[in-house]
Design a protein around this motif. Structure first.
Motif, PDB file in Angstrom:
ATOM      1  N   ARG A 200       1.467 111.275  23.389  1.00 34.13           N
ATOM      2  CA  ARG A 200       2.579 111.889  24.136  1.00 34.13           C
ATOM      3  C   ARG A 200       2.249 113.362  24.400  1.00 34.13           C
ATOM      4  O   ARG A 200       2.962 114.269  24.005  1.00 34.13           O
ATOM      5  CB  ARG A 200       3.924 111.706  23.418  1.00 34.13           C
ATOM      6  N   ILE A 203       4.035 117.423  27.217  1.00 32.40           N
ATOM      7  CA  ILE A 203       5.407 117.212  27.659  1.00 32.40           C
ATOM      8  C   ILE A 203       6.051 118.594  27.819  1.00 32.40           C
ATOM      9  O   ILE A 203       6.078 119.373  26.867  1.00 32.40           O
ATOM     10  CB  ILE A 203       6.182 116.368  26.617  1.00 32.40           C
ATOM     11  N   SER A 546      -4.736 110.552  27.895  1.00 29.43           N
ATOM     12  CA  SER A 546      -3.971 110.103  26.732  1.00 29.43           C
ATOM     13  C   SER A 546      -4.414 108.704  26.345  1.00 29.43           C
ATOM     14  O   SER A 546      -4.759 107.900  27.222  1.00 29.43           O
ATOM     15  CB  SER A 546      -2.487 110.074  27.077  1.00 29.43           C
ATOM     16  N   ASN A 548      -2.322 106.742  25.380  1.00 22.09           N
ATOM     17  CA  ASN A 548      -1.158 105.977  25.808  1.00 22.09           C
ATOM     18  C   ASN A 548      -1.353 105.602  27.274  1.00 22.09           C
ATOM     19  O   ASN A 548      -1.259 106.444  28.166  1.00 22.09           O
ATOM     20  CB  ASN A 548       0.099 106.824  25.624  1.00 22.09           C
ATOM     21  N   ASP A 550       0.464 103.168  28.762  1.00 22.16           N
ATOM     22  CA  ASP A 550       1.685 102.549  29.279  1.00 22.16           C
ATOM     23  C   ASP A 550       2.136 103.320  30.522  1.00 22.16           C
ATOM     24  O   ASP A 550       2.304 104.546  30.470  1.00 22.16           O
ATOM     25  CB  ASP A 550       2.774 102.605  28.203  1.00 22.16           C
ATOM     26  N   ASP A 553       5.170 105.746  30.201  1.00 26.39           N
ATOM     27  CA  ASP A 553       4.867 106.953  29.430  1.00 26.39           C
ATOM     28  C   ASP A 553       3.865 107.833  30.171  1.00 26.39           C
ATOM     29  O   ASP A 553       3.938 109.064  30.135  1.00 26.39           O
ATOM     30  CB  ASP A 553       4.302 106.582  28.047  1.00 26.39           C
ATOM     31  N   ARG A 554       2.919 107.173  30.833  1.00 26.43           N
ATOM     32  CA  ARG A 554       1.894 107.914  31.559  1.00 26.43           C
ATOM     33  C   ARG A 554       2.488 108.772  32.685  1.00 26.43           C
ATOM     34  O   ARG A 554       1.970 109.834  33.013  1.00 26.43           O
ATOM     35  CB  ARG A 554       0.867 106.941  32.152  1.00 26.43           C
ATOM     36  N   ARG A 556       5.134 110.484  32.565  1.00 24.28           N
ATOM     37  CA  ARG A 556       5.530 111.764  31.966  1.00 24.28           C
ATOM     38  C   ARG A 556       4.305 112.590  31.564  1.00 24.28           C
ATOM     39  O   ARG A 556       4.266 113.802  31.761  1.00 24.28           O
ATOM     40  CB  ARG A 556       6.416 111.530  30.740  1.00 24.28           C
ATOM     41  N   ILE A 557       3.316 111.911  31.013  1.00 20.05           N
ATOM     42  CA  ILE A 557       2.130 112.645  30.531  1.00 20.05           C
ATOM     43  C   ILE A 557       1.358 113.231  31.720  1.00 20.05           C
ATOM     44  O   ILE A 557       0.929 114.387  31.701  1.00 20.05           O
ATOM     45  CB  ILE A 557       1.250 111.718  29.663  1.00 20.05           C
ATOM     46  N   THR A 582       2.816 100.733  23.469  1.00 19.42           N
ATOM     47  CA  THR A 582       4.283 100.675  23.509  1.00 19.42           C
ATOM     48  C   THR A 582       4.839  99.252  23.534  1.00 19.42           C
ATOM     49  O   THR A 582       6.042  99.070  23.393  1.00 19.42           O
ATOM     50  CB  THR A 582       4.826 101.385  24.770  1.00 19.42           C
ATOM     51  N   ARG A 584       5.203  97.506  26.097  1.00 17.20           N
ATOM     52  CA  ARG A 584       5.956  97.328  27.337  1.00 17.20           C
ATOM     53  C   ARG A 584       5.141  96.541  28.363  1.00 17.20           C
ATOM     54  O   ARG A 584       3.922  96.695  28.435  1.00 17.20           O
ATOM     55  CB  ARG A 584       6.269  98.709  27.898  1.00 17.20           C
TER      56      ARG A 584
END
Ligand code: GLA
Length: 732
Positions: A200, A203, A546, A548, A550, A553-554, A556-557, A582, A584
């Motif tokens: 994350r 942010i 990242s 991450n 997903d 989420d990506r 936002r990142i 995640t 998802r």
């Protein structure tokens, strides 16, 4: 662009079409800030801005009787003066004194910009920039300080750093050496930082400034996922489209601080540089120390403009070599597909399918070397594991090449597992304090890169692997923070230099490898995006954003990363669902619609998806090949914030404004709600554009906006979580 020296007033004015940066010699002889902001007229003397009033409880300079540094702006403040703010540097002389005072001696104005020594930095030729170097001296400490300022012709940017030199004193010790200080004349600003952690990263967080201090830092030996070495100081009403803001981007990948400090006279001081905590640098007679660079950008037209400045400056004047301004290959990485459990056969099967889909590069991730079957062993042994790769990296690379794909692979050269031959041979090559335990991170220790022989050894091992292997890409990972930082090779008085020397060693290895293999595209990585900074971009023009992957989420990142870093530097891949981080499940279309806004690639085994999805993947790759030049190097606009709404939108526009690509994402559906409009940006108001078969004027698209309901008909539904569309807009 020009730099003017006003001899009678002792003032400098650096300016281009957009900004003015003015400072001069203060009544007490040090340098004092006068103005930084939107371009203003030049004047011989602006010292009227300096306040000289007797005030209770204010210390004044004895030569002036009324000039106090505390109530005036300083340029690079020192300890022990009439300024009680945080100082930009501190020097301890042999008698224990930390008081210093550097006064103007001379200056030099030149065209272009000189490189820093062993440090990453922006570069510019004689037409692109001018540089001012101001020489200051402290006769008691017998030291020189040179403050360097570069102004760029095309960008509202000043790049700064400082150099300290001991001219003859017995040993002095630098206990703090930041790269810049900027005093502003009021505190009505907000602070914006980019924070997070693993998975994350970056942010945005905003807070109001006032008296007192806001400080972010890293003490991890790496710039870190926790705090990014980039901040924005903005007016409270400034948003993406309007308003004043300053960006501070540190071109460095180790420990740092960024600080804003408001004093009780409405002065706001911004500081950035190497973290003074755990830093001590002795200087013997004749020795010098150069700080890394801070790139300060200014806008009066909103944060999109500020970000665009960094995107363009970093693409044109920071990234170097073959991959500068070149669209990036579409890759397939095997990490999430196989982890370390693979054979040459299973890898070739994935690569073959990647080729069929249209990918251009195959990347073999962790697990190909030493006894590396999980993360507990093998790091440091950069020799192929014959059980997995019977013909080594060279053999596999040739086979992948024969399939029609370029080949790249993963390394983590700064680390070692205790269970490795390298560690068994050289247990003293790690950072570790005598008599103390060594903390582990992912079962690994950190090699001591302050020692040139360690860097040499890793360089030779990697050269052997690369020799005769057709390799065009390297993913350079770094998966833990530094602890128990102590070098077994350095004397007691130099232990405070190790954090900085370590990162200098990392830079040195990067420089050697990129010089020896100039065609290789490096992608930096650190447990995902834990070392995503401007320093790294000098060596590796893209960074894995990242772990991450997903898509929701990506969004936002990647959105957070776009504030300070170019879209082409953001490593972004489509991975399998349910997402590994995640859980998802998001459609393959939306996963690609997010990943397009970066380097683009796939982080899965394309043999494992349905035929229908595979056909979609083929189309995605065709789309990205057609549009990547625009997406990666066009002018990027954030349109709707995923932090303020359940939607996200961004777009890129070509230089000539004739083509644009918009991405819209519904992160969470709002039931029984009309889809509304999305206002675009950056188009030519008078041009007629075609979008989804219909015609619109640029001003319609920017002021009325596009009707999201249009996209309903095309199967896009805002009443569906994770829906998205990407649309191309072209001038008639
Ligand atoms: C890190 C990286 C991943 C992957 C693994 C391999 O976590 O961020 O992408 O390369 O290491 O061990």
């Amino acid at each position: 662009m020009d730099i003017i020296w006003h001899k009678t007033s002792g003032q400098f004015h650096l300016f281009n079409d957009r900004i003015s940066y003015i400072f001069g010699i203060s009544p007490s002889g040090e340098l004092a800030g006068i103005y930084f902001g939107k371009r203003i007229h030049d004047r011989e003397d602006m010292s009227y801005i300096q306040i000289r009033v007797g005030m209770p409880n204010v210390a004044v300079d004895p030569a002036t009787e009324s000039y106090s540094m505390e109530i005036n702006r300083q340029e690079y403040p020192s300890f022990g003066t009439t300024d009680f703010g945080t100082q930009a540097f501190e020097i301890e002389t042999l008698n224990g004194s930390r008081v210093s005072s550097f006064v103007y001696k001379s200056h030099k104005i030149s065209k272009g910009k000189e490189a820093l020594h062993g440090l990453p930095a922006t570069y510019a030729d004689e037409k692109e920039a001018m540089t001012l170097e101001v020489e200051l001296v402290d006769s008691v400490a017998e030291m020189t300080l040179i403050l360097s300022y570069t102004i760029f012709d095309r960008y509202p940017v000043i790049a700064r750093h400082a150099t300290f030199k001991n001219n003859g004193a017995p040993r002095v010790k630098l206990t703090k050496a930041l790269s810049c200080c900027l005093d502003l004349s009021d505190q009505n600003y907000e602070w914006m930082q980019f924070s997070g952690g693993w998975a994350r990263e970056r942010i945005p967080e905003v807070r109001k400034l006032s008296t007192g201090t806001v400080l972010i830092e890293s003490k991890r030996g790496t710039s870190s996922a926790n705090q990014n070495p980039f901040i924005i100081i903005k007016r409270p009403r400034t948003d993406d489209f309007a308003g004043e803001a300053f960006g501070f981007s540190f071109v460095y990948s180790g420990n740092f601080i960024a600080q804003a400090e408001g004093n009780n006279h409405d002065r706001l001081r911004i500081l950035m540089g190497i973290n003074p905590d755990r830093f001590e640098w002795p200087l013997e007679k004749g020795e010098s120390f150069e700080t890394p660079e801070v790139v300060i950008a200014m806008t009066d037209c909103g944060l999109n403009d500020l970000s665009q400045t960094y995107h363009k400056l970093y693409n044109n004047n920071l990234v170097r070599g073959k991959w500068k301004n070149r669209p990036r290959p579409i890759l397939n990485n095997n990490w999430e597909a196989t982890f370390m459990d693979f054979t040459e056969q299973s890898i070739l099967k994935i690569a073959k399918k990647a080729k069929e889909a249209g990918c251009e590069l195959f990347v073999l991730d962790d697990g190909w070397f030493g006894e590396r079957n999980d993360d507990s062993a093998g790091l440091g042994d950069w020799i192929e594991n014959p059980k997995k790769l019977p013909e080594g990296i060279a053999g596999l690379a040739k086979k992948v090449k024969a399939l029609g794909l370029d080949f790249g692979f993963w390394i983590e050269p700064e680390m070692v597992n205790p269970d490795s031959n390298l560690y068994r041979r050289h247990p003293d090559w790690v950072l570790s304090a005598p008599g103390r335990k060594s903390s582990l991170g992912r079962h690994q220790l950190v090699l001591d890169y302050s020692r040139p022989e360690v860097v040499d050894a890793i360089y030779s091992m990697l050269c052997k692997v690369l020799k005769d292997a057709p390799v065009s890409y390297i993913k350079w990972d770094m998966n833990r923070s530094l602890t128990e930082v102590y070098s077994n090779d350095a004397p007691a008085e130099l232990q405070g230099t190790i954090y900085h020397k370590h990162i200098m060693g990392v830079y040195a290895l990067y420089e050697r490898l990129r010089t020896a293999f100039p065609d290789i595209l490096f992608e930096s990585c650190a447990s995902g995006g834990a070392r995503f900074d401007a320093g790294m971009l000098y060596y590796a023009p893209q960074a894995w954003c990242s772990d991450n992957t997903d898509a929701m989420d990506r969004i936002r990142i990647q959105y957070g990363s776009s504030y300070g870093y170019p879209i082409v530097s953001i490593g972004s891949h489509v991975s399998a669902v349910p997402n590994q981080q995640t859980g998802r499940t998001v459609s393959i279309e939306t996963r690609a619609n997010v990943a397009y806004f970066g380097t683009f690639g796939y982080e899965l085994d394309l043999n494992e998806i349905s035929d229908e999805e595979f056909q979609e993947v083929k189309k995605q790759i065709v789309f990205m090949k057609q549009n990547r030049e625009l997406i990666q190097f066009g002018t990027f606009y954030r349109l709707r914030s995923p932090f303020e709404t359940e939607q996200n939108a961004w777009m890129v526009v070509s230089e000539d404004k004739k083509k644009a690509i918009v991405g819209f994402y519904c992160m969470r559906a709002k039931v029984y709600s009309l889809p509304g409009f999305l206002k675009l940006a950056g188009l030519d108001p008078d041009l007629k554009y075609r979008m989804e078969g219909k015609q619109y004027f640029g001003d319609e698209l920017m002021n009325m906006g596009i009707t999201l309901a249009e996209f309903y008909a095309k199967g896009f539904s805002v009443s569906e979580d994770y829906a998205s569309f990407v649309t191309v807009i072209e001038a008639e």
